[in-house]
Design an enzyme around this catalytic site. Structure first.
Site, PDB file in Angstrom:
ATOM      1  N   LYS A 281       0.811  -1.214   0.000  1.00 58.11           N
ATOM      2  CA  LYS A 281       0.000   0.000   0.000  1.00 58.11           C
ATOM      3  C   LYS A 281       0.852   1.276   0.000  1.00 58.11           C
ATOM      4  CE  LYS A 281      -4.138  -2.207   1.604  1.00 58.11           C
ATOM      5  NZ  LYS A 281      -3.744  -3.604   1.832  1.00 58.11           N
TER       6      LYS A 281
HETATM    7  C1  LIG Z   1      -4.489  -4.614   1.301  1.00 55.69           C
HETATM    8  C2  LIG Z   1      -3.782  -5.892   1.163  1.00 55.69           C
HETATM    9  C3  LIG Z   1      -4.237  -6.885   0.288  1.00 55.69           C
HETATM   10  C4  LIG Z   1      -5.503  -6.736  -0.510  1.00 55.69           C
HETATM   11  O1  LIG Z   1      -5.429  -5.696  -1.449  1.00 55.69           O
HETATM   12  P1  LIG Z   1      -6.768  -5.108  -2.092  1.00 55.69           P
HETATM   13  O2  LIG Z   1      -6.330  -3.995  -2.941  1.00 55.69           O
HETATM   14  O3  LIG Z   1      -7.617  -4.664  -0.935  1.00 55.69           O
HETATM   15  O4  LIG Z   1      -7.410  -6.218  -2.833  1.00 55.69           O
HETATM   16  C5  LIG Z   1      -3.483  -8.029   0.168  1.00 55.69           C
HETATM   17  N1  LIG Z   1      -2.365  -8.222   0.885  1.00 55.69           N
HETATM   18  C6  LIG Z   1      -1.904  -7.305   1.745  1.00 55.69           C
HETATM   19  C7  LIG Z   1      -0.682  -7.574   2.526  1.00 55.69           C
HETATM   20  C8  LIG Z   1      -2.579  -6.104   1.897  1.00 55.69           C
HETATM   21  O5  LIG Z   1      -2.129  -5.182   2.748  1.00 55.69           O
END
Ligand SMILES: *Cc1c(COP(=O)(O)O)cnc(C)c1O
Length: 466
Positions: free
Chosen positions: A112
């Site tokens: 993220k």
């Molecule tokens: C947020 C997250 C996901 C999922 O991503 P999305 O965009 O919500 O589908 C998967 N793995 C990790 C480690 C995350 O932080």
């Protein structure tokens, strides 16, 4: 570029407006009016460019005249300069066809950061010189919260309120949020699960006394700018594996459908993607939707992959909108039905449109642990549980010979040390940049999941916008 709401009635905005708004006023999500396309020649020209230069080429058409190319370059270099790997998102080879795309080299060790570091800078740039303020409200199942907080901590003009489900994020994840003591950062532990916290955030956005007074904005992946930033690494990886001449498949550990929707956008822009595999844990609403057209929520089960313990995937609405002929009024009716009953059927157009590109897999805890061991034993790679869900799904795919498949490695294994140790016997160490996390002071409040409690807290601590 102009941005429309998936539900058809919110104001049409430019990139700056869509970025500052997050969620649309009609509760829909902003999408660009058209998908910019890149010719095979233009994609081939990305070969050899740095990550930041690739980002500029991919994002410029979405940003339009909201930023000059030099301004965008400046922001990309600042955002990606904070990553600990020069490639920003390096590829790692596991066997002949299996690859990992490591997205966790940012400040909070989760994918993220790739989008949120940039989003924090967009906010600052778009607010500078105005007397507007922004109040960011988000719900997090773990990684979004820490990445968002890191991206805006101490920035002028912005307050952030981050809701997390109490006891349902890992210690590392919680501490990455609650040890940031900047006065503009407010952590709230909600008595309930992630979906409850997310629903409460939606309610706050729909409450004018809060939304208008405090200029509420979202950083969950409902914010278009985040998805846009994630499109970049699909191009970056594919070009390094022989694209556009050779199609590449991706397996994406999925929760809110943000990361995988960015892959869909890359495909719509012209990147040859052989298959986009939606990998879910046992919270499998997306797997059921994509295999039998049944989008109906069950109860959230807690797993070793908390960032995927989700039964309502906000960004799926963007896909349904695009595949359903971009009819905002029809989609609004479909989503209202879902919100009322907790269930809906995909239309034929939606199901058939998805079938051309998407695969999906539901991965149970045994298969997840097996994928972690396989990566360790065959390639010496310690991977986190979320990445393991993706890798298990990737290893089930039967692709044409010579098609590589890239699993998006979404978190550093040290964020989920207990689960990694349980599966592999190895305990990952926290990288030096977060090494003293367990010595730092924490600050957060705990509250029931009610508008009265949380709304009052926000009103007491946020700054009204002019
Ligand atoms: C947020 C997250 C996901 C999922 O991503 P999305 O965009 O919500 O589908 C998967 N793995 C990790 C480690 C995350 O932080």
């Amino acid at each position: 570029m102009r941005y429309f709401s998936t539900r058809g009635t919110a104001p049409v905005l430019d990139f700056r407006g869509a970025t500052l708004a997050g969620l649309a006023a009609d509760c829909g999500l902003y999408v660009p009016e058209t998908w910019p396309t890149m010719s095979p020649e233009a994609i081939a020209e990305l070969a050899g460019l740095s990550y930041a230069e690739t980002a500029i080429r991919i994002m410029a058409p979405f940003i339009g005249d909201a930023l000059t190319e030099d301004e965008l370059r400046d922001l990309c270099e600042t955002a990606y300069g904070r990553f600990s790997h020069a490639a920003v998102t390096p590829l790692v080879q596991l066997d002949h066809d299996q690859w990992l795309l490591e997205l966790f080299h940012g400040p909070t060790l989760a994918f993220k950061d790739v989008a949120l570091q940039l989003l924090g800078l967009f906010f600052e740039r778009f607010l500078t010189g105005t007397d507007k303020r922004l109040t960011i409200i988000g719900a997090t199942s773990g990684d979004t919260g820490s990445a968002a907080i890191d991206a805006v901590a101490g920035r002028e003009g912005v307050d952030i309120f981050m809701l997390h489900p109490v006891g349902r994020v890992s210690d590392v994840q919680r501490r990455q949020m609650t040890t940031v003591l900047s006065p503009n950062v407010h952590n709230i532990a909600i008595e309930g699960d992630f979906d409850t916290a997310q629903a409460l955030v939606k309610t706050m956005f729909a409450t004018p006394a809060l939304a208008d007074t405090y200029a509420l904005s979202a950083v969950n992946s409902i914010n278009w700018a985040r998805l846009m930033a994630q499109v970049v690494y699909y191009f970056y990886a594919a070009v390094r594996l022989g694209g556009p001449a050779r199609p590449v498949a991706f397996a994406v550990p999925t929760g809110n459908f943000g990361d995988v929707f960015a892959g869909y956008v890359a495909a719509r822009m012209g990147l040859p993607i052989a298959r986009l595999v939606v990998a879910t844990n046992v919270n499998d609403i997306l797997h059921r939707a994509l295999t039998v057209g049944d989008y109906s929520k069950g109860t959230v089960e807690q797993t070793a992959t908390p960032s995927m313990d989700i039964q309502v995937s906000s960004n799926f609405e963007r896909l349904l909108f695009d595949l359903g002929g971009r009819d905002g009024h029809a989609l609004a009716a479909q989503m209202k039905g879902f919100e009322a009953t907790g269930a809906m059927r995909l239309t034929n157009a939606q199901s058939q449109g998805a079938a051309g590109l998407f695969g999906s897999e539901r991965v149970d805890p045994d298969d997840m642990a097996m994928a972690m061991r396989w990566a360790c034993e065959n390639a010496g790679q310690v991977i986190d549980p979320h990445t393991a869900i993706g890798l298990a799904a990737a290893r089930r795919q039967q692709l044409a010979p010579g098609i590589p498949i890239v699993t998006l490695a979404t978190a550093h294994p040290a964020k989920f040390r207990d689960a990694v140790e349980r599966a592999t016997g190895a305990r990952p160490v926290l990288p030096a940049r977060v090494g003293d996390l367990f010595e730092r002071e924490e600050r957060y409040v705990t509250m029931p999941a009610t508008l009265a409690a949380v709304g009052d807290y926000v009103a007491a601590h946020a700054h009204p916008s002019r």
